[in-house]
Design a protein around this motif. Structure first.
Motif, PDB file in Angstrom:
ATOM      1  N   LEU A   6       8.069  13.390 -20.074  1.00 50.53           N
ATOM      2  CA  LEU A   6       8.129  13.063 -18.639  1.00 50.53           C
ATOM      3  C   LEU A   6       7.658  14.242 -17.793  1.00 50.53           C
ATOM      4  O   LEU A   6       6.956  14.071 -16.804  1.00 50.53           O
ATOM      5  N   LEU A   7       8.039  15.438 -18.225  1.00 51.36           N
ATOM      6  CA  LEU A   7       7.666  16.650 -17.493  1.00 51.36           C
ATOM      7  C   LEU A   7       6.147  16.839 -17.470  1.00 51.36           C
ATOM      8  O   LEU A   7       5.577  17.316 -16.497  1.00 51.36           O
ATOM      9  N   HIS A   8       5.495  16.452 -18.576  1.00 48.63           N
ATOM     10  CA  HIS A   8       4.051  16.671 -18.690  1.00 48.63           C
ATOM     11  C   HIS A   8       3.235  15.410 -18.391  1.00 48.63           C
ATOM     12  O   HIS A   8       2.048  15.354 -18.709  1.00 48.63           O
ATOM     13  N   MET A   9       3.866  14.425 -17.797  1.00 49.00           N
ATOM     14  CA  MET A   9       3.150  13.181 -17.512  1.00 49.00           C
ATOM     15  C   MET A   9       2.189  13.338 -16.334  1.00 49.00           C
ATOM     16  O   MET A   9       2.468  14.049 -15.383  1.00 49.00           O
ATOM     17  N   SER A  10       1.048  12.673 -16.454  1.00 49.00           N
ATOM     18  CA  SER A  10       0.111  12.542 -15.330  1.00 49.00           C
ATOM     19  C   SER A  10      -0.232  11.070 -15.159  1.00 49.00           C
ATOM     20  O   SER A  10      -0.428  10.362 -16.143  1.00 49.00           O
ATOM     21  N   VAL A  11      -0.293  10.642 -13.913  1.00 48.34           N
ATOM     22  CA  VAL A  11      -0.734   9.280 -13.602  1.00 48.34           C
ATOM     23  C   VAL A  11      -2.207   9.355 -13.214  1.00 48.34           C
ATOM     24  O   VAL A  11      -2.575  10.109 -12.307  1.00 48.34           O
ATOM     25  N   LEU A 283      -3.148  15.543  -7.211  1.00 50.54           N
ATOM     26  CA  LEU A 283      -3.244  14.079  -7.201  1.00 50.54           C
ATOM     27  C   LEU A 283      -4.543  13.593  -7.833  1.00 50.54           C
ATOM     28  O   LEU A 283      -5.598  14.215  -7.677  1.00 50.54           O
ATOM     29  N   ASN A 284      -4.442  12.460  -8.545  1.00 50.60           N
ATOM     30  CA  ASN A 284      -5.608  11.872  -9.220  1.00 50.60           C
ATOM     31  C   ASN A 284      -6.031  10.541  -8.629  1.00 50.60           C
ATOM     32  O   ASN A 284      -7.197  10.160  -8.747  1.00 50.60           O
ATOM     33  N   THR A 285      -5.084   9.808  -8.054  1.00 41.36           N
ATOM     34  CA  THR A 285      -5.383   8.417  -7.709  1.00 41.36           C
ATOM     35  C   THR A 285      -4.713   8.007  -6.394  1.00 41.36           C
ATOM     36  O   THR A 285      -3.590   8.406  -6.106  1.00 41.36           O
ATOM     37  N   LEU A 286      -5.453   7.211  -5.628  1.00 37.98           N
ATOM     38  CA  LEU A 286      -5.007   6.728  -4.314  1.00 37.98           C
ATOM     39  C   LEU A 286      -5.411   5.259  -4.223  1.00 37.98           C
ATOM     40  O   LEU A 286      -6.561   4.928  -4.540  1.00 37.98           O
ATOM     41  N   GLN A 287      -4.488   4.389  -3.860  1.00 34.95           N
ATOM     42  CA  GLN A 287      -4.805   2.964  -3.739  1.00 34.95           C
ATOM     43  C   GLN A 287      -4.162   2.376  -2.495  1.00 34.95           C
ATOM     44  O   GLN A 287      -2.991   2.655  -2.199  1.00 34.95           O
ATOM     45  N   LEU A 288      -4.916   1.553  -1.769  1.00 35.58           N
ATOM     46  CA  LEU A 288      -4.393   0.818  -0.616  1.00 35.58           C
ATOM     47  C   LEU A 288      -4.229  -0.638  -1.020  1.00 35.58           C
ATOM     48  O   LEU A 288      -5.161  -1.243  -1.562  1.00 35.58           O
ATOM     49  N   ASN A 289      -3.039  -1.189  -0.792  1.00 34.81           N
ATOM     50  CA  ASN A 289      -2.795  -2.579  -1.162  1.00 34.81           C
ATOM     51  C   ASN A 289      -3.254  -3.495  -0.029  1.00 34.81           C
ATOM     52  O   ASN A 289      -2.572  -3.656   0.970  1.00 34.81           O
ATOM     53  N   THR A 290      -4.412  -4.100  -0.227  1.00 32.63           N
ATOM     54  CA  THR A 290      -4.936  -5.027   0.789  1.00 32.63           C
ATOM     55  C   THR A 290      -4.727  -6.481   0.346  1.00 32.63           C
ATOM     56  O   THR A 290      -5.164  -7.404   1.016  1.00 32.63           O
ATOM     57  N   ASN A 291      -4.063  -6.666  -0.808  1.00 32.69           N
ATOM     58  CA  ASN A 291      -3.891  -8.022  -1.356  1.00 32.69           C
ATOM     59  C   ASN A 291      -2.720  -8.779  -0.733  1.00 32.69           C
ATOM     60  O   ASN A 291      -2.557  -9.962  -0.974  1.00 32.69           O
ATOM     61  N   SER A 292      -1.870  -8.062   0.019  1.00 37.51           N
ATOM     62  CA  SER A 292      -0.691  -8.711   0.594  1.00 37.51           C
ATOM     63  C   SER A 292      -0.323  -8.027   1.904  1.00 37.51           C
ATOM     64  O   SER A 292      -0.134  -6.816   1.938  1.00 37.51           O
ATOM     65  N   THR A 293      -0.224  -8.793   2.985  1.00 35.04           N
ATOM     66  CA  THR A 293       0.160  -8.195   4.272  1.00 35.04           C
ATOM     67  C   THR A 293       1.623  -7.760   4.229  1.00 35.04           C
ATOM     68  O   THR A 293       2.008  -6.772   4.824  1.00 35.04           O
ATOM     69  N   THR A 299      -0.406   3.957  -2.170  1.00 38.03           N
ATOM     70  CA  THR A 299       0.300   4.595  -3.289  1.00 38.03           C
ATOM     71  C   THR A 299      -0.585   5.693  -3.874  1.00 38.03           C
ATOM     72  O   THR A 299      -1.799   5.517  -3.988  1.00 38.03           O
ATOM     73  N   VAL A 300       0.025   6.826  -4.201  1.00 38.05           N
ATOM     74  CA  VAL A 300      -0.733   7.945  -4.776  1.00 38.05           C
ATOM     75  C   VAL A 300       0.007   8.490  -5.993  1.00 38.05           C
ATOM     76  O   VAL A 300       1.241   8.539  -6.030  1.00 38.05           O
ATOM     77  N   GLY A 301      -0.775   8.891  -7.005  1.00 37.26           N
ATOM     78  CA  GLY A 301      -0.184   9.435  -8.229  1.00 37.26           C
ATOM     79  C   GLY A 301      -0.987  10.621  -8.718  1.00 37.26           C
ATOM     80  O   GLY A 301      -2.165  10.786  -8.379  1.00 37.26           O
ATOM     81  N   GLY A 302      -0.339  11.451  -9.535  1.00 37.35           N
ATOM     82  CA  GLY A 302      -1.026  12.637 -10.057  1.00 37.35           C
ATOM     83  C   GLY A 302      -0.231  13.307 -11.151  1.00 37.35           C
ATOM     84  O   GLY A 302       0.222  12.651 -12.093  1.00 37.35           O
ATOM     85  N   SER A 303      -0.022  14.613 -10.991  1.00 35.63           N
ATOM     86  CA  SER A 303       0.539  15.428 -12.066  1.00 35.63           C
ATOM     87  C   SER A 303       2.058  15.341 -12.170  1.00 35.63           C
ATOM     88  O   SER A 303       2.751  16.348 -12.234  1.00 35.63           O
ATOM     89  N   SER A 304       2.581  14.120 -12.182  1.00 39.25           N
ATOM     90  CA  SER A 304       4.017  13.930 -12.373  1.00 39.25           C
ATOM     91  C   SER A 304       4.252  12.468 -12.739  1.00 39.25           C
ATOM     92  O   SER A 304       3.331  11.649 -12.694  1.00 39.25           O
ATOM     93  N   ALA A 305       5.505  12.150 -13.098  1.00 37.92           N
ATOM     94  CA  ALA A 305       5.853  10.765 -13.444  1.00 37.92           C
ATOM     95  C   ALA A 305       6.097   9.931 -12.189  1.00 37.92           C
ATOM     96  O   ALA A 305       6.390   8.750 -12.273  1.00 37.92           O
TER      97      ALA A 305
END
Length: 322
Positions: A6-11, A283-293, A299-305
């Motif tokens: 968990l400590l070394h997880m990256s998303v 951070l590695n990833t950024l996503q905008l949820n446009t599928n549902s108002t 949401t953003v993820g990177g060098s952690s769980a």
């Protein structure tokens, strides 16, 4: 999973379900976690609502890319792409519909797949990765039908310019290449981003690439820059420190993540308007949820769980965690 893992997880990757109520996230251990946004955003949410409703191992190597179609979740691992039914995943049935491997020159090499994009015109999937090429998968017939050769090093990012029927790809070689789908995937342009926006201390690799009509955002080793695709020239360069790994157009702004624990809000003219703190240190990833108002979040993820959730772009509301 133990505390050390968990400590070394990256998303590395994220994708929202077609209904917008679920988020899939891929990590460096080959796992995909499914989170219920409707549970996490509910007024009665508890700590448990921020944990996955399902976690499963999808690939042997890291899940560098996730992508949703109308009914499937596509995931990319080392040298392979798998498809999963969203309906079945939501019911917690974990079985891939199929797994495909591009036709690599050598059976010994298993290059990672770094990026995927859908060409809705002919229902094909374009993947780019460690063998320096783009591979085109016909989703209807399940066969790889073309290989696009032109990059001299790893392909990091692939995006589609729908209106112009063009694929754009960025790689370790410092170039963005444009491929014309009208003329059988012919290479039309090669933009040397490294020469225009060089930061030699970071290298020349292009790690993020996205388009909006006649505009392109790209960056990595070179500074994040905004390009006009008709004139093929940069119009703005953003003074962000470190390498940017993902960027997105949002209303009259640009959102970017990379090295550093924050989401940068940039104005199209080149100014950095704000940097909003996040929990992962990079951070590695950024996503905008446009599928549902109802579940419209960033949401953003990177060098952690942890995956940070923003219901309002100016502050982090809470974090989901593997």
């Amino acid at each position: 999973m133990g505390p050390v893992e968990l400590l070394h997880m990256s998303v590395f990757s994220q994708s929202f379900s077609p209904c917008g109520r679920f988020l899939a996230a891929g990590n460096n251990y080959g796992e995909i976690a499914l989170f219920s946004l409707s549970a996490a955003l509910s007024p009665d949410a508890t700590g448990l609502s921020q944990k996955p409703v399902l976690t499963f191992t999808a690939h042997e190597g890291p899940v560098f890319s996730l992508l949703s179609t109308d009914c499937h979740l596509l995931s990319a691992g080392n040298g392979e792409v798998s498809a999963w039914s969203w309906t079945e995943l939501i019911k917690k049935n974990v079985k891939p519909l199929w797994t495909k491997r591009p036709n690599y020159k050598s059976s010994l090499e298993i290059p990672e797949i770094n990026s995927m994009t859908i060409n809705s015109r002919d229902n094909s999937l374009i993947v780019g990765g460690g063998d320096n090429n783009l591979h085109v998968l016909d989703l209807e017939h399940g066969v790889f039908k073309a290989v696009l050769q032109g990059h001299s090093d790893y392909v990091h990012c692939v995006t589609m310019r729908e209106r112009e029927a063009e694929i754009l790809s960025g790689g370790e070689d410092g170039a963005v290449r444009m491929w014309d789908l009208h003329v059988c995937f012919s290479l039309t342009e090669r933009l040397s981003v490294f020469q225009s926006c060089a930061r030699p201390q970071f290298g020349k690799w292009i790690s993020c690439l996205t388009t909006d009509s006649d505009w392109m955002l790209c960056g990595g080793g070179p500074s994040l820059s905004l390009w006009h695709l008709r004139s093929l020239s940069p119009t703005s360069t953003f003074p962000l420190s470190g390498c940017q790994r993902q960027a997105a157009f949002y209303q009259d702004m640009i959102l970017a993540v990379g090295e550093g624990p924050f989401v940068s809000h940039c104005l199209l003219g080149g100014d950095v308007k704000a940097q909003i703190p996040c929990s992962p240190q990079s951070l590695n990833t950024l996503q905008l949820n446009t599928n549902s108002t109802e579940h419209r979040v960033l949401t953003v993820g990177g060098s952690s769980a942890h995956i940070d959730v923003f219901t309002n772009l100016s502050y982090r509301a809470f974090s989901l965690s593997f």
